[in-house]
Design a protein around this motif. Structure first.
Motif, PDB file in Angstrom:
ATOM      1  N   ASN A   2       0.816  -1.218   0.000  1.00 28.90           N
ATOM      2  CA  ASN A   2       0.000   0.000   0.000  1.00 28.90           C
ATOM      3  C   ASN A   2       0.850   1.269   0.000  1.00 28.90           C
ATOM      4  O   ASN A   2       0.351   2.333  -0.361  1.00 28.90           O
ATOM      5  N   ARG A   3       2.091   1.176   0.395  1.00 25.93           N
ATOM      6  CA  ARG A   3       2.950   2.360   0.464  1.00 25.93           C
ATOM      7  C   ARG A   3       3.793   2.536  -0.792  1.00 25.93           C
ATOM      8  O   ARG A   3       4.537   3.510  -0.903  1.00 25.93           O
ATOM      9  N   LEU A   4       3.683   1.634  -1.740  1.00 26.31           N
ATOM     10  CA  LEU A   4       4.464   1.747  -2.968  1.00 26.31           C
ATOM     11  C   LEU A   4       3.832   2.771  -3.900  1.00 26.31           C
ATOM     12  O   LEU A   4       2.611   2.890  -3.961  1.00 26.31           O
ATOM     13  N   PRO A   5       4.641   3.490  -4.664  1.00 23.59           N
ATOM     14  CA  PRO A   5       4.071   4.376  -5.686  1.00 23.59           C
ATOM     15  C   PRO A   5       3.302   3.552  -6.717  1.00 23.59           C
ATOM     16  O   PRO A   5       3.674   2.424  -7.030  1.00 23.59           O
ATOM     17  N   TYR A   6       2.238   4.115  -7.234  1.00 23.43           N
ATOM     18  CA  TYR A   6       1.332   3.367  -8.113  1.00 23.43           C
ATOM     19  C   TYR A   6       2.035   2.812  -9.347  1.00 23.43           C
ATOM     20  O   TYR A   6       1.807   1.678  -9.731  1.00 23.43           O
ATOM     21  N   ASN A   7       2.868   3.584  -9.984  1.00 21.01           N
ATOM     22  CA  ASN A   7       3.505   3.155 -11.236  1.00 21.01           C
ATOM     23  C   ASN A   7       4.882   2.548 -11.040  1.00 21.01           C
ATOM     24  O   ASN A   7       5.623   2.379 -12.005  1.00 21.01           O
ATOM     25  N   SER A   8       5.249   2.216  -9.816  1.00 23.36           N
ATOM     26  CA  SER A   8       6.570   1.647  -9.597  1.00 23.36           C
ATOM     27  C   SER A   8       6.634   0.220 -10.142  1.00 23.36           C
ATOM     28  O   SER A   8       5.623  -0.457 -10.312  1.00 23.36           O
ATOM     29  N   VAL A   9       7.830  -0.214 -10.411  1.00 27.56           N
ATOM     30  CA  VAL A   9       8.046  -1.556 -10.952  1.00 27.56           C
ATOM     31  C   VAL A   9       7.575  -2.609  -9.954  1.00 27.56           C
ATOM     32  O   VAL A   9       6.937  -3.595 -10.326  1.00 27.56           O
ATOM     33  N   SER A  39       5.294  -2.261  -7.596  1.00 32.59           N
ATOM     34  CA  SER A  39       3.834  -2.226  -7.519  1.00 32.59           C
ATOM     35  C   SER A  39       3.222  -2.991  -8.697  1.00 32.59           C
ATOM     36  O   SER A  39       2.257  -3.745  -8.536  1.00 32.59           O
ATOM     37  N   GLN A  40       3.786  -2.791  -9.870  1.00 31.01           N
ATOM     38  CA  GLN A  40       3.308  -3.520 -11.048  1.00 31.01           C
ATOM     39  C   GLN A  40       3.556  -5.013 -10.900  1.00 31.01           C
ATOM     40  O   GLN A  40       2.733  -5.830 -11.323  1.00 31.01           O
ATOM     41  N   HIS A  41       4.676  -5.376 -10.271  1.00 32.14           N
ATOM     42  CA  HIS A  41       4.978  -6.785 -10.033  1.00 32.14           C
ATOM     43  C   HIS A  41       3.935  -7.417  -9.111  1.00 32.14           C
ATOM     44  O   HIS A  41       3.449  -8.518  -9.371  1.00 32.14           O
ATOM     45  N   PHE A  42       3.591  -6.715  -8.026  1.00 37.01           N
ATOM     46  CA  PHE A  42       2.583  -7.244  -7.114  1.00 37.01           C
ATOM     47  C   PHE A  42       1.226  -7.375  -7.804  1.00 37.01           C
ATOM     48  O   PHE A  42       0.504  -8.355  -7.596  1.00 37.01           O
ATOM     49  N   ALA A  43       0.869  -6.404  -8.637  1.00 34.56           N
ATOM     50  CA  ALA A  43      -0.397  -6.474  -9.370  1.00 34.56           C
ATOM     51  C   ALA A  43      -0.392  -7.663 -10.326  1.00 34.56           C
ATOM     52  O   ALA A  43      -1.384  -8.395 -10.428  1.00 34.56           O
ATOM     53  N   LYS A  44       0.731  -7.870 -11.019  1.00 31.22           N
ATOM     54  CA  LYS A  44       0.838  -8.992 -11.954  1.00 31.22           C
ATOM     55  C   LYS A  44       0.778 -10.328 -11.209  1.00 31.22           C
ATOM     56  O   LYS A  44       0.123 -11.268 -11.666  1.00 31.22           O
ATOM     57  N   THR A  45       1.436 -10.399 -10.055  1.00 27.46           N
ATOM     58  CA  THR A  45       1.406 -11.618  -9.253  1.00 27.46           C
ATOM     59  C   THR A  45      -0.010 -11.928  -8.795  1.00 27.46           C
ATOM     60  O   THR A  45      -0.466 -13.072  -8.840  1.00 27.46           O
ATOM     61  N   ARG A  46      -0.724 -10.913  -8.350  1.00 24.48           N
ATOM     62  CA  ARG A  46      -2.113 -11.094  -7.915  1.00 24.48           C
ATOM     63  C   ARG A  46      -2.984 -11.563  -9.084  1.00 24.48           C
ATOM     64  O   ARG A  46      -3.797 -12.472  -8.954  1.00 24.48           O
ATOM     65  N   GLN A  47      -2.781 -10.950 -10.256  1.00 23.37           N
ATOM     66  CA  GLN A  47      -3.545 -11.322 -11.444  1.00 23.37           C
ATOM     67  C   GLN A  47      -3.251 -12.767 -11.849  1.00 23.37           C
ATOM     68  O   GLN A  47      -4.166 -13.533 -12.188  1.00 23.37           O
ATOM     69  N   LEU A  48      -1.989 -13.159 -11.812  1.00 28.21           N
ATOM     70  CA  LEU A  48      -1.631 -14.541 -12.151  1.00 28.21           C
ATOM     71  C   LEU A  48      -2.219 -15.530 -11.149  1.00 28.21           C
ATOM     72  O   LEU A  48      -2.635 -16.630 -11.524  1.00 28.21           O
ATOM     73  N   GLY A  49      -2.265 -15.154  -9.883  1.00 30.21           N
ATOM     74  CA  GLY A  49      -2.877 -16.014  -8.869  1.00 30.21           C
ATOM     75  C   GLY A  49      -4.356 -16.229  -9.137  1.00 30.21           C
ATOM     76  O   GLY A  49      -4.865 -17.346  -9.009  1.00 30.21           O
ATOM     77  N   GLU A  50      -5.054 -15.158  -9.522  1.00 31.42           N
ATOM     78  CA  GLU A  50      -6.480 -15.284  -9.841  1.00 31.42           C
ATOM     79  C   GLU A  50      -6.687 -16.165 -11.068  1.00 31.42           C
ATOM     80  O   GLU A  50      -7.595 -16.993 -11.098  1.00 31.42           O
TER      81      GLU A  50
END
Length: 129
Positions: free
Chosen positions: A44-51, A53-64
Protein backbone atom coordinates in the motif's frame (compact mmCIF):
# COMPACT_ATOMS: atom_id res chain seq x y z
CA UNK A 1 26.19 0.57 19.18
CA UNK A 2 25.88 0.53 15.39
CA UNK A 3 28.69 3.10 15.16
CA UNK A 4 30.96 0.91 17.29
CA UNK A 5 30.10 -2.10 15.12
CA UNK A 6 30.89 -0.24 11.90
CA UNK A 7 34.09 1.24 13.34
CA UNK A 8 35.30 -2.20 14.42
CA UNK A 9 34.97 -3.54 10.87
CA UNK A 10 36.43 -0.56 9.05
CA UNK A 11 33.31 1.47 8.48
CA UNK A 12 30.44 0.82 6.11
CA UNK A 13 32.74 -0.75 3.52
CA UNK A 14 33.99 -3.29 6.04
CA UNK A 15 30.45 -4.12 7.13
CA UNK A 16 29.41 -4.60 3.48
CA UNK A 17 32.45 -6.84 2.93
CA UNK A 18 31.52 -8.87 6.01
CA UNK A 19 27.92 -9.24 4.85
CA UNK A 20 29.11 -10.23 1.35
CA UNK A 21 31.45 -12.81 2.83
CA UNK A 22 28.59 -14.20 4.93
CA UNK A 23 26.38 -14.45 1.85
CA UNK A 24 29.11 -16.32 -0.05
CA UNK A 25 29.89 -18.75 2.79
CA UNK A 26 26.33 -19.56 3.87
CA UNK A 27 24.49 -21.43 1.06
CA UNK A 28 21.02 -20.11 0.44
CA UNK A 29 21.64 -16.93 2.44
CA UNK A 30 21.00 -14.64 -0.50
CA UNK A 31 17.66 -16.31 -1.23
CA UNK A 32 16.71 -16.12 2.43
CA UNK A 33 17.68 -12.45 2.64
CA UNK A 34 15.81 -11.57 -0.56
CA UNK A 35 12.70 -13.49 0.59
CA UNK A 36 12.81 -11.78 3.96
CA UNK A 37 13.09 -8.32 2.43
CA UNK A 38 10.40 -9.08 -0.16
CA UNK A 39 7.96 -10.36 2.46
CA UNK A 40 8.22 -7.14 4.48
CA UNK A 41 7.27 -4.82 1.62
CA UNK A 42 4.06 -2.89 2.33
CA UNK A 43 2.24 -2.90 -1.01
CA UNK A 44 0.00 0.00 0.00
CA UNK A 45 2.95 2.36 0.46
CA UNK A 46 4.46 1.75 -2.97
CA UNK A 47 4.07 4.38 -5.69
CA UNK A 48 1.33 3.37 -8.11
CA UNK A 49 3.50 3.15 -11.24
CA UNK A 50 6.57 1.65 -9.60
CA UNK A 51 8.05 -1.56 -10.95
CA UNK A 52 7.46 -3.37 -7.66
CA UNK A 53 3.83 -2.23 -7.52
CA UNK A 54 3.31 -3.52 -11.05
CA UNK A 55 4.98 -6.78 -10.03
CA UNK A 56 2.58 -7.24 -7.11
CA UNK A 57 -0.40 -6.47 -9.37
CA UNK A 58 0.84 -8.99 -11.95
CA UNK A 59 1.41 -11.62 -9.25
CA UNK A 60 -2.11 -11.09 -7.91
CA UNK A 61 -3.54 -11.32 -11.44
CA UNK A 62 -1.63 -14.54 -12.15
CA UNK A 63 -2.88 -16.01 -8.87
CA UNK A 64 -6.48 -15.28 -9.84
CA UNK A 65 -5.95 -16.82 -13.28
CA UNK A 66 -4.35 -19.90 -11.76
CA UNK A 67 -7.29 -20.31 -9.40
CA UNK A 68 -9.77 -20.08 -12.30
CA UNK A 69 -7.67 -22.54 -14.31
CA UNK A 70 -7.64 -25.01 -11.38
CA UNK A 71 -11.42 -24.74 -11.05
CA UNK A 72 -11.87 -25.41 -14.77
CA UNK A 73 -9.50 -28.38 -14.64
CA UNK A 74 -11.42 -29.86 -11.71
CA UNK A 75 -14.67 -29.39 -13.63
CA UNK A 76 -13.16 -31.04 -16.69
CA UNK A 77 -11.91 -33.97 -14.60
CA UNK A 78 -15.34 -34.40 -13.01
CA UNK A 79 -17.05 -34.36 -16.42
CA UNK A 80 -14.58 -36.86 -17.85
CA UNK A 81 -15.08 -39.23 -14.92
CA UNK A 82 -18.86 -38.86 -15.15
CA UNK A 83 -18.78 -39.72 -18.85
CA UNK A 84 -16.57 -42.74 -18.13
CA UNK A 85 -19.00 -43.93 -15.47
CA UNK A 86 -21.96 -43.49 -17.80
CA UNK A 87 -20.25 -45.56 -20.49
CA UNK A 88 -19.30 -48.27 -17.97
CA UNK A 89 -22.74 -48.51 -16.37
CA UNK A 90 -24.99 -48.12 -19.39
CA UNK A 91 -22.71 -49.12 -22.27
CA UNK A 92 -21.93 -52.83 -22.07
CA UNK A 93 -24.49 -54.75 -20.02
CA UNK A 94 -22.92 -58.16 -20.73
CA UNK A 95 -19.74 -57.58 -18.71
CA UNK A 96 -19.27 -56.70 -15.07
CA UNK A 97 -17.37 -53.42 -14.72
CA UNK A 98 -17.61 -53.23 -10.94
CA UNK A 99 -13.92 -52.71 -10.34
CA UNK A 100 -13.64 -49.95 -12.95
CA UNK A 101 -16.84 -48.30 -11.65
CA UNK A 102 -15.49 -48.43 -8.08
CA UNK A 103 -12.19 -46.90 -9.23
CA UNK A 104 -13.88 -44.07 -11.12
CA UNK A 105 -16.32 -43.48 -8.26
CA UNK A 106 -13.41 -43.11 -5.83
CA UNK A 107 -11.81 -40.52 -8.11
CA UNK A 108 -15.12 -38.65 -8.36
CA UNK A 109 -15.59 -38.63 -4.60
CA UNK A 110 -12.08 -37.19 -4.13
CA UNK A 111 -13.20 -34.26 -6.30
CA UNK A 112 -16.28 -33.75 -4.06
CA UNK A 113 -18.73 -34.28 -6.89
CA UNK A 114 -22.32 -34.97 -5.93
CA UNK A 115 -24.67 -35.74 -8.81
CA UNK A 116 -27.03 -38.37 -10.10
CA UNK A 117 -24.24 -40.49 -11.58
CA UNK A 118 -22.77 -41.07 -8.10
CA UNK A 119 -26.09 -42.57 -7.01
CA UNK A 120 -26.31 -44.61 -10.22
CA UNK A 121 -22.78 -45.94 -9.72
CA UNK A 122 -23.49 -46.89 -6.11
CA UNK A 123 -26.68 -48.66 -7.20
CA UNK A 124 -24.71 -50.45 -9.96
CA UNK A 125 -22.20 -51.68 -7.37
CA UNK A 126 -24.97 -52.82 -5.01
CA UNK A 127 -26.67 -54.75 -7.79
CA UNK A 128 -23.42 -56.52 -8.74
CA UNK A 129 -22.52 -57.71 -5.23
Amino acid sequence: MLQNFLAGFGGVGGACALITLGLKVWPGALDTLATGLYSHVDQNRLPYNSVLSQHFAKTRQLGERTEKFDERMDELCRDTIKNTLISLIYGDAQHDHSEAVRYELDKLEKLDAQCWIVNAAEKYLEDRQ
